[in-house]
Design an enzyme around this catalytic site. Structure first.
Site, PDB file in Angstrom:
ATOM      1  CG  LEU A  79      59.043   2.274  99.280  1.00 51.74           C
ATOM      2  CD1 LEU A  79      59.183   3.721  98.854  1.00 51.74           C
ATOM      3  CD2 LEU A  79      60.249   1.833 100.115  1.00 51.74           C
ATOM      4  CB  ILE A  87      57.844   1.232  89.363  1.00 51.69           C
ATOM      5  CG1 ILE A  87      57.002   0.002  89.774  1.00 51.69           C
ATOM      6  CG2 ILE A  87      58.480   1.020  88.000  1.00 51.69           C
ATOM      7  CD1 ILE A  87      55.805  -0.251  88.862  1.00 51.69           C
ATOM      8  CB  SER A 103      66.181   9.466  99.037  1.00 49.15           C
ATOM      9  OG  SER A 103      64.820   9.272  99.320  1.00 49.15           O
ATOM     10  CG  ASN A 104      62.052   6.543  96.954  1.00 46.10           C
ATOM     11  OD1 ASN A 104      62.528   6.375  98.072  1.00 46.10           O
ATOM     12  ND2 ASN A 104      60.778   6.854  96.764  1.00 46.10           N
ATOM     13  CE  LYS A 107      52.361   8.810  95.100  1.00 44.13           C
ATOM     14  NZ  LYS A 107      51.950   9.177  96.491  1.00 44.13           N
ATOM     15  CB  SER A 108      57.754   9.718  96.468  1.00 44.24           C
ATOM     16  OG  SER A 108      57.597  10.739  97.443  1.00 44.24           O
ATOM     17  NE  ARG A 134      58.798  10.273 102.234  1.00 39.78           N
ATOM     18  CZ  ARG A 134      57.637   9.996 102.822  1.00 39.78           C
ATOM     19  NH1 ARG A 134      56.551   9.792 102.081  1.00 39.78           N
ATOM     20  NH2 ARG A 134      57.559   9.923 104.129  1.00 39.78           N
ATOM     21  CE1 TYR A 180      47.630   2.442  88.085  1.00 37.00           C
ATOM     22  CE2 TYR A 180      49.763   3.305  87.465  1.00 37.00           C
ATOM     23  CZ  TYR A 180      48.990   2.295  87.986  1.00 37.00           C
ATOM     24  OH  TYR A 180      49.592   1.132  88.394  1.00 37.00           O
TER      25      TYR A 180
HETATM   26  N1  LIG Z   1      50.089  -3.398  88.399  1.00 40.15           N
HETATM   27  C1  LIG Z   1      49.391  -3.104  89.477  1.00 40.15           C
HETATM   28  O1  LIG Z   1      48.309  -3.657  89.742  1.00 40.15           O
HETATM   29  C2  LIG Z   1      49.934  -2.053  90.410  1.00 40.15           C
HETATM   30  C3  LIG Z   1      49.381  -1.926  91.698  1.00 40.15           C
HETATM   31  C4  LIG Z   1      49.933  -0.959  92.552  1.00 40.15           C
HETATM   32  C5  LIG Z   1      50.989  -0.186  92.122  1.00 40.15           C
HETATM   33  N2  LIG Z   1      51.495  -0.297  90.846  1.00 40.15           N
HETATM   34  C6  LIG Z   1      52.605   0.562  90.352  1.00 40.15           C
HETATM   35  O2  LIG Z   1      53.674   0.481  91.291  1.00 40.15           O
HETATM   36  C7  LIG Z   1      54.003   1.772  91.759  1.00 40.15           C
HETATM   37  C8  LIG Z   1      54.538   1.699  93.165  1.00 40.15           C
HETATM   38  O3  LIG Z   1      53.600   1.135  94.053  1.00 40.15           O
HETATM   39  P1  LIG Z   1      52.737   2.010  95.094  1.00 40.15           P
HETATM   40  O4  LIG Z   1      52.577   3.394  94.603  1.00 40.15           O
HETATM   41  O5  LIG Z   1      51.521   1.208  95.369  1.00 40.15           O
HETATM   42  O6  LIG Z   1      53.595   1.934  96.411  1.00 40.15           O
HETATM   43  P2  LIG Z   1      55.088   2.365  96.872  1.00 40.15           P
HETATM   44  O7  LIG Z   1      55.825   2.978  95.761  1.00 40.15           O
HETATM   45  O8  LIG Z   1      55.637   1.181  97.570  1.00 40.15           O
HETATM   46  O9  LIG Z   1      54.781   3.392  98.015  1.00 40.15           O
HETATM   47  C9  LIG Z   1      54.258   4.660  97.783  1.00 40.15           C
HETATM   48  C10 LIG Z   1      53.939   5.237  99.163  1.00 40.15           C
HETATM   49  O10 LIG Z   1      55.119   5.287  99.946  1.00 40.15           O
HETATM   50  C11 LIG Z   1      55.424   6.643 100.264  1.00 40.15           C
HETATM   51  N3  LIG Z   1      56.880   6.797 100.073  1.00 40.15           N
HETATM   52  C12 LIG Z   1      57.540   6.978  98.905  1.00 40.15           C
HETATM   53  N4  LIG Z   1      58.861   7.065  99.113  1.00 40.15           N
HETATM   54  C13 LIG Z   1      59.053   6.941 100.434  1.00 40.15           C
HETATM   55  C14 LIG Z   1      60.210   6.956 101.254  1.00 40.15           C
HETATM   56  N5  LIG Z   1      61.432   7.108 100.736  1.00 40.15           N
HETATM   57  N6  LIG Z   1      60.053   6.808 102.590  1.00 40.15           N
HETATM   58  C15 LIG Z   1      58.817   6.635 103.131  1.00 40.15           C
HETATM   59  N7  LIG Z   1      57.679   6.604 102.395  1.00 40.15           N
HETATM   60  C16 LIG Z   1      57.795   6.766 101.058  1.00 40.15           C
HETATM   61  C17 LIG Z   1      54.611   7.494  99.323  1.00 40.15           C
HETATM   62  O11 LIG Z   1      54.200   8.689  99.949  1.00 40.15           O
HETATM   63  P3  LIG Z   1      54.574  10.167  99.343  1.00 40.15           P
HETATM   64  O12 LIG Z   1      54.020  10.217  97.947  1.00 40.15           O
HETATM   65  O13 LIG Z   1      53.909  11.088 100.294  1.00 40.15           O
HETATM   66  O14 LIG Z   1      56.077  10.238  99.379  1.00 40.15           O
HETATM   67  C18 LIG Z   1      53.392   6.621  99.058  1.00 40.15           C
HETATM   68  O15 LIG Z   1      52.447   6.754 100.096  1.00 40.15           O
HETATM   69  C19 LIG Z   1      52.675   2.524  91.594  1.00 40.15           C
HETATM   70  O16 LIG Z   1      52.840   3.931  91.685  1.00 40.15           O
HETATM   71  C20 LIG Z   1      52.226   2.028  90.258  1.00 40.15           C
HETATM   72  O17 LIG Z   1      52.955   2.694  89.230  1.00 40.15           O
HETATM   73  C21 LIG Z   1      50.992  -1.250  89.997  1.00 40.15           C
END
Ligand SMILES: NC(=O)c1ccc[n+]([C@@H]2O[C@H](COP(=O)([O-])OP(=O)(O)OC[C@H]3O[C@@H](n4cnc5c(N)ncnc54)[C@H](OP(=O)(O)O)[C@@H]3O)[C@@H](O)[C@H]2O)c1
Length: 267
Positions: A199, A236, A247-248, A238-239, A244, A56
Site C-alpha cells: 500500500l 502482509i 478490510s485488508n 500493516k495497519s 483497515r 521491529y
Molecule cells: N523485509 C523487509 O525489509 C520489510 C520492509 C518493510 C516492510 N516489511 C513488512 O511488510 C509489512 C507491510 O509493509 P509496510 O508496513 O511497509 O507497508 P503497507 O502495509 O503497504 O502500508 C502500511 C501503511 O498504509 C496504511 N494503510 C494500511 N491499510 C490501509 C488502507 N486500507 N487504506 C489506506 N492506507 C492503509 C497504514 O496506515 P495506518 O496504520 O494508519 O492504517 C500504513 O501507513 C510491514 O509491516 C512489515 O511486516 C518488511
C-alpha cells in the site's frame, strides 16, 4: 490449499508440510500497546499469519497478543527475521526471538537483508541446521536478488528442488514494481514471493484503481491487495486502525478480470 478460520485464506505450500497463508499481518512500526492491540484485532478479524522481525522490537507484544487470543499456536503462522548484523549469532538470535515471542518455534525465519550485501552461504547453512532442529519450520530470505538466491541454492545439499534453498523471498512489491521476469525467476527456483509495502508503494488515488474499485464496490487498497493475490504473491499489509485491519483481509468476495489485472500491471 486454504487455511480455515473465520475466513478461508489461500495458502502457499512451502514443502515439508508447511502451509503459509497468503495474507498476513505486517507489524513494522507498531510498538508497545498499539502493537499488542493491532495484533489482537488482526487475530480476532481472522488473520492467521503475523510478520515481525528482531529489529521491529515488538516480538514480546506479538507473542502476548498471540497467547491472549486463545488461538492454538499451531493455527497461526509466525514469521520473524534475523538482522544482518547478527549473522555471526544466528542461534542466539533465534533463541532470543523465541523467548520474546513466548513460543518454542516460529513458522518462518528470514535473513532480513544480505549481510554486507553478500548472500552468506555459511549463515544459510546455520539457518538450515536450526530448521532441522525444529526452531523454525521453514527458512527464507528477504531483500535478496535472484543471483544471491542462486548462490544459496548452489551450496545447499540437494540443490534446486532439494528443499534446502530459501522457501521464500520477502521483497518490496506493488503495481509500480510489477516485474514478470522477476516473478518467473522465483517460480523457476521454487521460491515463494512475499511482497512488502503493497500500500505504501502505491498511489491509492490513481484513477485506474478508483474505477476498478467502484466496479467491484471495494476500496482501491483492496484492489491492490487482491491484485497481489491474483499474481500469487503473499501479502502482509500493516495497519493500526481496526477498520483497515478488517478490510485488508476482506479480499475474497471479488476477483479481478484478466483485463483489470493487465491495467494494474501497467500502473
Ligand atoms: N523485509 C523487509 O525489509 C520489510 C520492509 C518493510 C516492510 N516489511 C513488512 O511488510 C509489512 C507491510 O509493509 P509496510 O508496513 O511497509 O507497508 P503497507 O502495509 O503497504 O502500508 C502500511 C501503511 O498504509 C496504511 N494503510 C494500511 N491499510 C490501509 C488502507 N486500507 N487504506 C489506506 N492506507 C492503509 C497504514 O496506515 P495506518 O496504520 O494508519 O492504517 C500504513 O501507513 C510491514 O509491516 C512489515 O511486516 C518488511
Amino acid at each position: 490449499m486454504t487455511i480455515s478460520g473465520k475466513t478461508e485464506i489461500p495458502a502457499v505450500d512451502l514443502g515439508h508440510g508447511v502451509a503459509m497463508p497468503m495474507v498476513g499481518f505486517g507489524t513494522w512500526q507498531l510498538h508497545g500497546r498499539s502493537a499488542y492491540e493491532a495484533v489482537r484485532h488482526a487475530l480476532r478479524a481472522g488473520y492467521r499469519h503475523i510478520d515481525t522481525a528482531t529489529i521491529y522490537r515488538n516480538e514480546p507484544e506479538v507473542g502476548r497478543a498471540l497467547r491472549d487470543s486463545g488461538l492454538d499456536r499451531n493455527d497461526v503462522f509466525v514469521t520473524t527475521k534475523l538482522p544482518p548484523g547478527n549473522a555471526g549469532r544466528a542461534r542466539a538470535t533465534i533463541s532470543q526471538s523465541l523467548t520474546a515471542l513466548g513460543t518454542d518455534h516460529v513458522d518462518l525465519w528470514l535473513v532480513h537483508w544480505a549481510p554486507r550485501g553478500r548472500a552468506s552461504p555459511q549463515l544459510w547453512q546455520e539457518f538450515l541446521a536450526l530448521r532441522d532442529e525444529g526452531l523454525t519450520r521453514a527458512v527464507g530470505v528477504s531483500n535478496y536478488s535472484v543471483r544471491q538466491i542462486d548462490e544459496l541454492i548452489a551450496v545447499s545439499e540437494g540443490g534446486r528442488g532439494g528443499g534446502r534453498g530459501p522457501a521464500v523471498n520477502q521483497i518490496p512489491w506493488s503495481p509500480s514494481r510489477y516485474d514478470p521476469a522477476l516473478l518467473a525467476a522465483h517460480a523457476e527456483r521454487g521460491v515463494a514471493v512475499e511482497g512488502y509495502s503493497p500500500l505504501k508503494g502505491t498511489r491509492l488515488r490513481d484513477p485506474v484503481l478508483a474505477e476498478i474499485a467502484a466496479k467491484h464496490q471495494v476500496t482501491p487498497a483492496q484492489v491492490v491487495l487482491r491484485w497481489h493475490l491474483e499474481l500469487g504473491i503473499i501479502i502482509i499489509p500493516k495497519s493500526a486502525r481496526p477498520e483497515r485491519i478488517e478490510s485488508n483481509l476482506d479480499l475474497f468476495g471479488f476477483t479481478l478480470t484478466a483485463e483489470e489485472i493487465a491495467r494494474i500491471n501497467r500502473l
